[in-house]
Design an enzyme around this catalytic site. Sequence first.
Site, PDB file in Angstrom:
ATOM      1  N   HIS A 101      69.028   6.773  42.009  1.00 38.09           N
ATOM      2  CA  HIS A 101      70.338   6.989  42.633  1.00 38.09           C
ATOM      3  C   HIS A 101      70.167   7.080  44.131  1.00 38.09           C
ATOM      4  CE1 HIS A 101      68.586  10.885  41.558  1.00 38.09           C
ATOM      5  NE2 HIS A 101      69.129  11.343  42.669  1.00 38.09           N
ATOM      6  N   HIS A 103      71.940   8.809  47.556  1.00 35.38           N
ATOM      7  CA  HIS A 103      72.882   9.814  48.054  1.00 35.38           C
ATOM      8  C   HIS A 103      73.571   9.267  49.300  1.00 35.38           C
ATOM      9  CE1 HIS A 103      71.020  13.387  45.940  1.00 35.38           C
ATOM     10  NE2 HIS A 103      69.987  12.564  45.925  1.00 35.38           N
TER      11      HIS A 103
END
Length: 135
Positions: A101, A103
């Site tokens: 992922h 951010h």
Amino acid sequence: MKDNNCIFCRIANGEIPSATLYEDDEFRVILDLNPAAKGHSLILPKNHYANLFELPEETASKAICVAKKISEKLYTGLHAAGLNLVQNNGEVAGQTVFHFHMHLIPRYENDSAGLSWNPGTLTDADKAEILDLFE
Ligand code: 5GP
Ligand code: ZN
């Protein structure tokens, strides 16, 4: 390529509800539950890749395009003064969820996001070793 034991697989594929800012065939972008600053969001691929090293190049290219698009909207819409793009790989690097992922962290004057490191000094030995890897 989904892993039923992976929370981000389940969120990305809509099995667990999330505050979704953007979705397409390959990605979902959600608000982080514990934001470092207002608008802190996460880009999740729908397929399971544990980290950057497992991510196919094509997905990596698309992820940065999604990051640019969503960042621009957060930055403008929330009147941010800056924005950090952060991506952790491995526990030692701060990764806590082992599904790749990115951010997106909008930044504001005097916020408390506190993303920093202690600057070191590039030694000749390290420089030689590292440059050697790219010969
Ligand atoms: P990492 O430390 O792995 O780079 O980042 C994991 C991030 O996921 C953290 O910022 C954490 O707050 C966020 N997070 C963990 N579990 C959930 C969840 O179930 N939903 C959402 N929206 N964010 C989560
Ligand atoms: Zn996963």
